[in-house]
Design a protein around this motif. Structure first.
Motif, PDB file in Angstrom:
ATOM      1  N   LYS A 162      23.841  49.618  35.492  1.00 25.66           N
ATOM      2  CA  LYS A 162      24.767  48.488  35.408  1.00 25.66           C
ATOM      3  C   LYS A 162      23.975  47.235  35.117  1.00 25.66           C
ATOM      4  O   LYS A 162      22.883  47.032  35.643  1.00 25.66           O
ATOM      5  CB  LYS A 162      25.517  48.355  36.736  1.00 25.66           C
ATOM      6  CG  LYS A 162      26.485  47.194  36.810  1.00 25.66           C
ATOM      7  CD  LYS A 162      27.754  47.425  35.999  1.00 25.66           C
ATOM      8  CE  LYS A 162      28.682  46.216  35.974  1.00 25.66           C
ATOM      9  NZ  LYS A 162      28.238  45.163  35.028  1.00 25.66           N
ATOM     10  N   GLY A 163      24.552  46.393  34.258  1.00 24.36           N
ATOM     11  CA  GLY A 163      23.854  45.174  33.894  1.00 24.36           C
ATOM     12  C   GLY A 163      24.060  44.042  34.891  1.00 24.36           C
ATOM     13  O   GLY A 163      25.057  44.042  35.601  1.00 24.36           O
TER      14      GLY A 163
ATOM     15  N   GLU B 233      30.321  45.044  44.504  1.00 24.83           N
ATOM     16  CA  GLU B 233      31.647  44.959  43.902  1.00 24.83           C
ATOM     17  C   GLU B 233      32.086  46.366  43.554  1.00 24.83           C
ATOM     18  O   GLU B 233      31.272  47.257  43.396  1.00 24.83           O
ATOM     19  CB  GLU B 233      31.634  44.082  42.643  1.00 24.83           C
ATOM     20  CG  GLU B 233      30.545  44.400  41.663  1.00 24.83           C
ATOM     21  CD  GLU B 233      31.038  44.853  40.318  1.00 24.83           C
ATOM     22  OE1 GLU B 233      32.231  44.772  40.051  1.00 24.83           O
ATOM     23  OE2 GLU B 233      30.197  45.307  39.532  1.00 24.83           O
TER      24      GLU B 233
ATOM     25  N   GLY C 151      25.467  41.921  32.583  1.00 22.06           N
ATOM     26  CA  GLY C 151      26.158  41.249  33.665  1.00 22.06           C
ATOM     27  C   GLY C 151      26.626  39.843  33.379  1.00 22.06           C
ATOM     28  O   GLY C 151      26.631  39.002  34.263  1.00 22.06           O
TER      29      GLY C 151
ATOM     30  N   GLY D 193      29.696  39.159  31.972  1.00 19.08           N
ATOM     31  CA  GLY D 193      31.153  39.073  31.958  1.00 19.08           C
ATOM     32  C   GLY D 193      31.785  39.624  30.695  1.00 19.08           C
ATOM     33  O   GLY D 193      32.894  39.256  30.336  1.00 19.08           O
ATOM     34  N   LYS D 194      31.112  40.543  29.994  1.00 25.87           N
ATOM     35  CA  LYS D 194      31.676  41.133  28.765  1.00 25.87           C
ATOM     36  C   LYS D 194      32.940  41.931  29.083  1.00 25.87           C
ATOM     37  O   LYS D 194      33.994  41.716  28.518  1.00 25.87           O
ATOM     38  CB  LYS D 194      30.645  42.049  28.094  1.00 25.87           C
ATOM     39  CG  LYS D 194      29.439  41.364  27.550  1.00 25.87           C
ATOM     40  CD  LYS D 194      28.489  42.324  26.842  1.00 25.87           C
ATOM     41  CE  LYS D 194      27.740  43.236  27.798  1.00 25.87           C
ATOM     42  NZ  LYS D 194      26.744  42.511  28.621  1.00 25.87           N
ATOM     43  N   THR D 195      32.805  42.852  30.043  1.00 28.52           N
ATOM     44  CA  THR D 195      33.939  43.711  30.376  1.00 28.52           C
ATOM     45  C   THR D 195      35.076  42.879  30.954  1.00 28.52           C
ATOM     46  O   THR D 195      36.238  43.062  30.592  1.00 28.52           O
ATOM     47  CB  THR D 195      33.494  44.808  31.374  1.00 28.52           C
ATOM     48  OG1 THR D 195      32.400  45.521  30.799  1.00 28.52           O
ATOM     49  CG2 THR D 195      34.615  45.762  31.696  1.00 28.52           C
ATOM     50  N   THR D 196      34.736  41.938  31.826  1.00 27.92           N
ATOM     51  CA  THR D 196      35.738  41.057  32.441  1.00 27.92           C
ATOM     52  C   THR D 196      36.495  40.283  31.370  1.00 27.92           C
ATOM     53  O   THR D 196      37.713  40.169  31.429  1.00 27.92           O
ATOM     54  CB  THR D 196      35.038  40.084  33.412  1.00 27.92           C
ATOM     55  OG1 THR D 196      34.319  40.838  34.388  1.00 27.92           O
ATOM     56  CG2 THR D 196      36.021  39.166  34.099  1.00 27.92           C
TER      57      THR D 196
ATOM     58  N   PRO E 115      34.772  29.421  35.224  1.00 24.78           N
ATOM     59  CA  PRO E 115      34.119  29.170  36.519  1.00 24.78           C
ATOM     60  C   PRO E 115      33.839  30.475  37.269  1.00 24.78           C
ATOM     61  O   PRO E 115      34.406  31.519  36.919  1.00 24.78           O
ATOM     62  CB  PRO E 115      35.166  28.347  37.259  1.00 24.78           C
ATOM     63  CG  PRO E 115      36.476  28.842  36.713  1.00 24.78           C
ATOM     64  CD  PRO E 115      36.209  29.152  35.253  1.00 24.78           C
TER      65      PRO E 115
ATOM     66  N   ASP F  57      34.769  32.835  39.854  1.00 24.39           N
ATOM     67  CA  ASP F  57      36.085  33.026  40.457  1.00 24.39           C
ATOM     68  C   ASP F  57      36.114  34.418  41.070  1.00 24.39           C
ATOM     69  O   ASP F  57      36.054  35.412  40.360  1.00 24.39           O
ATOM     70  CB  ASP F  57      37.147  32.869  39.364  1.00 24.39           C
ATOM     71  CG  ASP F  57      38.568  33.010  39.891  1.00 24.39           C
ATOM     72  OD1 ASP F  57      39.494  32.652  39.150  1.00 24.39           O
ATOM     73  OD2 ASP F  57      38.737  33.489  41.033  1.00 24.39           O
TER      74      ASP F  57
END
Ligand code: ATP
Ligand code: ATP
Ligand code: MG
Ligand code: MG
Lengths: 259, 259
Positions: free
Chosen positions: A10-11, A155, B12, B14-17, B217, B219
């Motif tokens: 995981k990154g 998470e 990590g 936030g690509k997937t998010t 931000p 969150d």
């Protein structure tokens, strides 16, 4: 020479931060440390203001001799960092092409072990940073290491990823016929978030003793340290994050002494 | 059919998010959406409670026909999500072996474009999630996309990584002879941290107009949403993070309309 690998598919879970922070703390205890960057993205290399796009000799070159490592090559790769007593094996972005280049050749899983063996009397501790993907670079790190640290973000998605990491570890141990003890290190823990608290409980339920007893809190000083190419313990020896990493190191050194 | 890729070689960020959040917001506007998971780690696939280690048919299978894609294969791969109108092309962990398997074959850069072309009348928007490494999977995503989103953590190391991402993009555009406009999306911004504020300023100075005018931000609701397999806008339509993603989508839709 003690070789520790830091890995997780995981990154962004704090692999590079963990490797750099522990390197700084090992030096404080008077040890000579080598940090090895096997990530094509070269975060560890950039941290110390070297450019992974523009490195003359790097860990990539170790793989260019069909699995053998020339005697004099490892010492040619070594770069200094901001702290004497901590050196760096830099990464180059060409590592991203390695998978394609060496896929048909056998015997490429032990290149890093062979390179480190040539430096056994120069460093007491080696910390290997890995990319967030299963491939020849991660296999090399796991094959060279005597201990594995798995930083895990607290998470939900991370729990699933952990299963995969331990599954990968099982496969590597079968092929290298070597046990590789591991410690799971919960990071970026934010006790105000339900998701963080739930995930931590799940990880402890699933892995028990293999999970470090404390969590690395969210600590903004880590980002500050990387901006100034400082080891986190140099930036602020008493920050919340560094304090927990000191406890992690105490535990690892105790186990290394018993091994 | 509008195809947007979300990529950054740093892990990590936030690509997937970003992909999942925008998919939920597109559905709210009445569009049919396909999310494509090209990450061997399968975060997007796990998010919706599918198991990347145990998927029968996945994006991996598209690459097993020497660059051609059988007419009926894409529709066999499609899975439902918790929301009707948003489907998923799942990832399988065997994607990690792809680089080695297809390295000697040519013409593997257009597999995803070919697969999506067969579904052109079923989905208005496609969002492609990528792994944090430069390789055949990222190349496929960039070759299939008409627009690229680059989430960037507002921290020092990220700035250096951004250079590399735009450098990669240049290479892909040269070989596909196609322009690929991109938007840089500053994420995980914490205005209390000096490093965040410095990094953001550096990114804006370097890339000007190509950086979205707002920052996503930190969150905690995003972590909560992934635990319940919910789109962030379903979890809390008015959270600070979702509000900024709505503005991002407004901007992207405006540009898609003008394209
Ligand atoms: N405990 C912490 N508190 C706050 N920030 C942290 C912490 N640990 C790491 N970070 C920050 O989170 C980001 C990701 O950390 P890092 O780059 O070490 O992760 P990684 O697992 O090495 O990522 P990659 O998968 O890209 O190699 C960095 O900006 C780092 O400064
Ligand atoms: N704006 C945000 N605020 C707080 N947490 C966030 C935010 N965006 C993403 N996250 C969290 O940060 C973690 C990393 O995000 P994510 O998995 O989307 O990154 P990624 O770039 O896809 O990682 P990888 O490189 O592994 O694919 C996840 O736990 C996610 O919930
Ligand atoms: Mg890293
Ligand atoms: Mg992801």
């Amino acid at each position: 020479m003690h070789v520790w690998a830091i890995a997780n598919q995981k990154g962004g879970v704090g692999k590079t931060t963990t490797a750099v922070c522990l390197a700084g703390l090992l030096k404080e205890q008077g040890h000579n440390v080598l940090m090895v960057d096997l990530d094509p993205h070269g975060s560890m290399t950039s941290y110390f203001k070297y450019d992974p796009d523009d490195i003359e000799v790097s860990t990539f070159d170790l793989f260019m001799h069909e699995g053998r490592v020339p005697d004099d090559l490892p010492s040619k790769i070594i770069l200094n960092t901001t702290e004497s007593g901590i050196d760096l094996f830099p990464a180059s972005t060409s590592l991203a092409t390695l998978e394609r280049k060496v896929s048909s050749q056998g015997g490429m899983g032990l290149v890093i072990s062979k390179a480190l063996a040539k430096l056994w009397d120069q460093y007491q501790y080696v910390l290997i940073d890995t990319p967030p993907i299963l491939g020849v670079l991660m296999i090399n790190a796991l094959a060279a290491a005597q201990r594995l640290l798995i930083p895990v973000q607290t998470e939900f998605l991370a729990v699933k990823g952990l299963e995969r990491m331990t599954h990968t570890l099982g496969m590597v141990m079968q092929s290298t016929k070597k046990q590789l003890p591991f410690t799971i290190l919960p990071t970026l823990f934010d006790r105000r978030t339900q998701a963080s608290v739930h995930a931590l409980k799940q990880i402890r339920d699933l892995y028990g003793e293999q999970v470090f007893r404390e969590t690395i809190p969210v600590d903004t000083k880590f980002r500050d340290a990387s901006e100034y190419a400082k080891f986190p313990s140099q930036m602020d020896p008493d920050s919340r994050g560094v304090r927990v990493y000191r406890h992690v190191l105490e535990e690892l050194l105790k186990e290394a002494a018993n091994a």
